[in-house]
Design a protein around this motif. Structure first.
Motif, short mmCIF file in Angstrom:
data_model
loop_
_atom_site.label_atom_id
_atom_site.label_comp_id
_atom_site.label_asym_id
_atom_site.label_seq_id
_atom_site.Cartn_x
_atom_site.Cartn_y
_atom_site.Cartn_z
N GLY A 74 1.33 5.95 -11.52
CA GLY A 74 1.67 5.14 -12.70
C GLY A 74 2.87 4.24 -12.43
N MET A 75 3.89 4.83 -11.75
CA MET A 75 5.08 4.02 -11.42
C MET A 75 4.70 2.91 -10.45
SD MET A 75 7.95 6.89 -10.54
CE MET A 75 7.88 8.48 -11.33
N ILE A 76 3.95 3.30 -9.39
CA ILE A 76 3.61 2.34 -8.34
C ILE A 76 2.88 1.14 -8.94
CG2 ILE A 76 2.21 1.99 -6.25
CD1 ILE A 76 2.70 5.10 -5.75
N GLU A 77 1.90 1.44 -9.80
CA GLU A 77 1.11 0.35 -10.37
C GLU A 77 1.93 -0.51 -11.33
OE1 GLU A 77 -2.52 2.31 -11.47
OE2 GLU A 77 -3.10 2.32 -9.35
N SER A 78 2.80 0.15 -12.10
CA SER A 78 3.63 -0.63 -13.03
C SER A 78 4.60 -1.54 -12.28
CB SER A 78 4.45 0.28 -13.93
OG SER A 78 3.61 0.97 -14.80
N TRP A 79 4.96 -1.16 -11.09
CA TRP A 79 5.96 -1.94 -10.34
C TRP A 79 5.32 -2.83 -9.28
CZ3 TRP A 79 9.41 3.04 -9.68
CH2 TRP A 79 9.84 3.44 -10.97
N GLY A 80 4.00 -2.97 -9.35
CA GLY A 80 3.32 -3.99 -8.55
C GLY A 80 2.60 -3.51 -7.31
N GLY A 81 2.69 -2.23 -6.97
CA GLY A 81 2.07 -1.74 -5.75
C GLY A 81 0.64 -1.26 -5.95
N ASN A 82 -0.01 -0.95 -4.83
CA ASN A 82 -1.35 -0.37 -4.87
C ASN A 82 -1.30 1.05 -4.32
OD1 ASN A 82 -3.09 -2.11 -6.02
ND2 ASN A 82 -3.94 -2.92 -4.10
N VAL A 83 -1.99 1.97 -4.96
CA VAL A 83 -1.97 3.36 -4.52
C VAL A 83 -3.04 3.57 -3.46
CG1 VAL A 83 -2.26 5.74 -5.27
CG2 VAL A 83 -1.12 4.10 -6.75
N VAL A 84 -2.65 4.23 -2.38
CA VAL A 84 -3.61 4.57 -1.33
C VAL A 84 -4.16 5.97 -1.61
CG1 VAL A 84 -3.82 5.15 1.12
CG2 VAL A 84 -2.46 3.17 0.42
N ARG A 103 0.87 -1.18 0.00
CA ARG A 103 0.00 0.00 0.00
C ARG A 103 0.90 1.23 0.00
NH1 ARG A 103 -2.35 -3.62 3.52
NH2 ARG A 103 -0.97 -2.78 5.12
N VAL A 104 0.86 1.97 -1.06
CA VAL A 104 1.79 3.08 -1.22
C VAL A 104 1.04 4.41 -1.26
CG1 VAL A 104 3.75 3.97 -2.53
CG2 VAL A 104 3.20 1.52 -2.62
N VAL A 105 1.46 5.33 -0.42
CA VAL A 105 0.95 6.69 -0.46
C VAL A 105 1.82 7.48 -1.43
CG1 VAL A 105 0.98 8.86 0.83
CG2 VAL A 105 -0.15 6.86 1.79
N GLU A 106 1.18 8.11 -2.43
CA GLU A 106 1.97 8.96 -3.33
C GLU A 106 1.70 10.40 -2.95
OE1 GLU A 106 -0.05 10.28 -6.52
OE2 GLU A 106 -1.75 9.80 -5.25
N HIS A 107 2.75 11.18 -2.91
CA HIS A 107 2.56 12.60 -2.62
C HIS A 107 3.23 13.44 -3.70
CE1 HIS A 107 1.82 16.26 -0.44
NE2 HIS A 107 3.03 16.62 -0.85
N ILE A 108 2.44 14.31 -4.28
CA ILE A 108 2.91 15.14 -5.39
C ILE A 108 3.15 16.54 -4.86
CG2 ILE A 108 2.26 16.00 -7.68
CD1 ILE A 108 2.38 12.96 -7.57
#
Lengths: 343, 355, 119
Positions: free
Chosen positions: B203-213, B174-179
């Protein structure tokens, strides 16, 4: 030769057609959908009386049937050309070209596409609906009311002015009916879910019509709908699927955070895309809100800058059923005056 | 949550990102706080993707921090940025790759200004010429370096040694992305995915197997705020903003945070220590805090680079829990060795934040 | 705990989940017309007390709706119960009774918490 070609088979077109037929004119309606009635088909109940929209629709279906009106369904207008002899040539999507002495634009409006307010998360967060979605939900309701994710709502918020009075959406004008629709729907939700807290977030409340203010007061006093003066700025989803709203309580001059199970966006009205297209084809003037411009705001609201082309209903701007029916009736008189002078 | 709705928005915010031949504009603070991020960026571009990128020793700060703190006048920052364009032009390059979100915002804003007010551009040309005898072309393509990693995310995925997947459970992390605010809030069309639902990191997170929170305060500022942190007495505002975000993401139990802005990565990381020391709170379940990575560090981990070469030991919140979750091999003893294998001093442990 | 020379700021955000609605509930139950308030401010514009003191009946109503009771007692004492606001209200709200109910309700709440404390 057809006397009047009416574009649009919603209540504006039907009312105009009935009145003109009664005055002895030969009328034809062209309707782009497969059925008559326009947006009324999608609506559950009407303000301020909560009467069923189907009832009004039935009335017009019956009147149409009695008069055996000529209606072309699944037909849309491509262009309108005024010939030198004053006769109009109307091209449609079918291989039919109509020739007529006058044209009535009863092509109505379209609802604002709420996806354009990206920050509200419509079509992303499951429990964000538009006012039109809610009407459909209510119309098809069987049993207990639940949100799209199947929850009995404990908190519901209605957001006024979605795509209205919003230059970022390209719509600077007020759609004027959303306020009272929100109040109507808020009451309806309170009747279905008495335990729920219902909020209306508004910029201004425009209760302009007969019975509207009474309805607003009923919402406050009888149903305890809470009115927050402030415009929604952002929606996000909580871990449990409920929604977090950010709205300033402008009277308290403080930001507020509201957690709700369902959010209803009161989408405004825009000129129909098709109206814009055929308005261009015949040099019809549109106002700054992109609706058809009336020739004289006060005493010629059915006339346009092109002699022989008239408007009925919401092609001139947001109108209620009440306004539409009256405007359509007066369109019939305006057309009558024109055709009489032609003879 | 309906991903189709997001994809709809993403499709209307895709920007042109140059394919190759970049002039690299470095960030001031990243080089200090996460020093290996930029090195890793260059390594990925050159070694993994075979791109040409010029890392110019003559490049300086853009003065963005000074500008946003009301210290550097607008004409000055325009001239400094014009000098960077001159360096790019002199290097025979047309595409600029900007490492810092504040710089990216400044470059974008200034180019937009010059487009609307050409007389301003002429004035700055004159200033730069008077000061340095340099002349410049405006870049053909301007990209934030996270845009470039985003563009080549699938190529990176193909070379990946690890995925953003919990080794034990097989579940995506579960990855939090912060822009960073200045990435797309000023000019939504200049950011991949726009301002409301940016796609650049997800986009990076999903391509590398993670899920965006997608947590409620996702779009909230990290709290950097320039003035709000430079003056000690104001730092309460800064840390309160970060706290608001951390509180909001906590129920989603994120495995880590990734940011594309130097300030954001720094504040979301270091304020966790501050909050733990000041108020005794941590925002993960075990008291270690939530690790914060830059996107190059995330890419580096996925590509199997040594975590200590990525500089993860310089972070405030320690990364071992994350490395273990992914199953990344590392040598705990090598954590504080310098490049010649000599032992460096080991930092003191905080009072409340476990390491 | 360590002191860094600054501290976190309490959020100014109104959180509708956490509103103390004891007083407003009591007032609304006993004076339902108060539901119809539009926050127009005509009560405040005409208020005798408000011309000479910081008393603001509209603001007070709003604060009580948001459960902010800290200054309510002291504010309510400024009202002279002259009833001019009652004459003025366009929605026919019995504002004088609203004030009296606020006083009563507040007394009960304060009493209750005092009793709880004594226990």
């Amino acid at each position: 030769m057809i006397d009047v070609l009416i574009i649009g088979g919603g209540i504006a077109g039907l009312e105009t057609a009935c009145s003109l037929q009664d005055l002895g004119y030969e009328t034809v309606i062209v309707e782009k959908e497969k059925t008559i009635g326009g947006h009324l088909n999608d609506w559950d109940t009407l303000f301020p009386t909560h009467r069923s929209a189907a009832e009004v629709l039935e009335h017009y279906t019956e009147e149409t049937r009695k008069r055996a009106l000529t209606i072309y369904l699944n037909t849309y207008v491509i262009s309108i050309k005024k010939q030198n002899d004053g006769i109009f040539e109307v091209q449609t999507s079918r291989d039919v070209v109509f020739h007529c002495k006058s044209v009535v634009l009863a092509s109505g409006y379209q609802l604002f596409n709420a996806e354009r307010k990206e920050e509200y998360g419509y079509k992303i967060y499951d429990n964000v609906l538009t006012s039109a979605d809610l009407e459909k939900r209510l119309k098809n309701l069987q049993g207990e009311f639940t949100t799209p994710t199947g929850v009995t709502p404990k908190r519901i918020a209605f957001i006024h002015c979605v795509g209205s009075r919003d230059e970022k959406s390209g719509n600077h004008y007020c759609s004027k009916l959303c306020c009272v629709t929100a109040v109507k729907q808020a009451i309806h939700m309170k009747q279905l879910c008495p335990q729920a807290d219902v909020f209306c977030c508004y910029m201004d409340l425009r209760m302009y019509g007969p019975g509207f203010e009474e309805m607003y007061r009923e919402a406050q006093e009888k149903y305890h709908v809470q009115f927050i003066r402030g415009r929604l700025s952002e929606v996000a989803e909580n871990a449990n699927g409920s929604l977090q709203l950010k709205v300033e309580d402008t009277l308290a001059a403080r930001p507020s955070r509201l957690q709700v199970d369902m959010l209803v966006l009161m989408v405004g009205m825009e000129t129909a895309k098709s109206t814009e297209l055929f308005a261009q084809s015949c040099g019809l003037e549109c106002a700054s809100n992109r609706f058809v411009k009336t020739k004289d705001h006060h005493i010629g609201s059915n006339q346009t800058n092109v002699d022989g082309i008239f408007t009925a209903g919401a092609s001139i701007g947001p109108l209620s059923v009440f306004d539409t029916v009256n405007h359509a009736k007066s369109a019939a008189f305006a057309v009558n005056d024109y055709l009489k002078a032609m003879k | 949550m309906n991903l189709e709705g997001k994809k709809q928005i993403w499709s209307s915010y895709q920007k042109d990102i140059a394919e190759d031949n970049y002039y690299y504009a470095r960030s001031c603070i990243r080089q200090n706080f996460y020093p290996a991020s930029e090195v890793t960026f260059l390594r990925i571009l050159r070694e993994e993707l075979g791109k040409n990128i010029f890392d110019d020793p003559n490049h300086t700060t853009c003065t963005g921090i000074g500008y946003h703190s009301d210290i550097v006048p607008f004409d000055t920052i325009q001239t400094v940025i014009a000098r960077h364009f001159a360096l790019m032009t002199e290097a025979g390059l047309e595409n600029i790759a900007i490492s810092c979100v504040t710089s990216f915002g400044m470059y974008t804003e200034i180019l937009d200004l010059w487009e609307h007010f050409p007389e301003q551009l002429e004035k700055i040309r004159e200033y730069l010429y008077k000061a340095t005898k340099r002349e410049f072309n405006v870049p053909k393509n301007i990209a934030h370096t996270s845009d470039i990693i985003y563009k080549f995310r699938e190529e990176i995925a193909q070379k990946a040694k690890y995925k953003l997947i919990n080794k034990e459970t097989g579940e995506p992390l579960r990855v939090v992305e912060h822009i960073g605010c200045h990435y797309a809030k000023m000019f939504p069309t200049k950011g991949v995915g726009g301002a409301e639902f940016p796609q650049v990191l997800s986009g990076m997170i999903e391509s590398w197997g993670g899920n965006v929170v997608d947590y409620p305060e996702r779009r909230h500022c990290c709290g950097f705020g320039f003035r709000n942190y430079l003056i000690q007495a104001n730092r309460g505002y800064s840390v309160s903003n970060t706290k608001k975000k951390l509180e909001s993401m906590k129920p989603f139990k994120p495995d880590f945070i990734v940011a594309n802005c130097p300030g954001c990565a720094m504040f979301m990381d270091k304020w966790q220590y501050t909050l733990a020391e000041m108020e005794g709170v941590t925002y993960d379940e075990n008291g270690y805090g939530i690790p914060v990575l830059t996107y190059e560090e995330m890419a580096g981990l996925v590509l199997g680079y040594n975590p200590w070469d990525l500089g993860l030991q310089t972070h405030q919140v320690q990364c071992e829990s994350l490395l273990d979750k992914i199953g990344i091999e590392y040598d705990p003893k090598a954590k504080y060795l310098d490049k010649n294998g000599n032992q460096l001093p080991i930092p003191e442990s905080p009072m409340n934040l476990k390491v | 705990m360590r002191n860094f020379g600054f501290s976190t700021t309490k959020s100014r955000t109104i959180d509708y989940e956490k509103i103390d609605n004891r007083l407003i509930r009591y007032v609304l139950e006993n004076e339902p017309t108060f539901n119809a308030c539009l926050s127009c401010g005509s009560c405040t514009a005409i208020c005798s007390a408000g011309n000479l003191t910081s008393f603001n009946i509209r603001r007070l109503s709003l604060q009580i709706r948001l459960g902010e009771l800290e200054h309510a007692h002291e504010e309510l004492d400024k009202c002279m119960l002259c009833g001019k606001c009652l004459l003025e209200c366009p929605r026919g709200i019995n504002t004088r009774n609203v004030i009296m109910l606020m006083k009563k309700g507040l007394y009960m709440i304060e009493h209750e918490s005092k009793e709880n404390n004594d226990r």
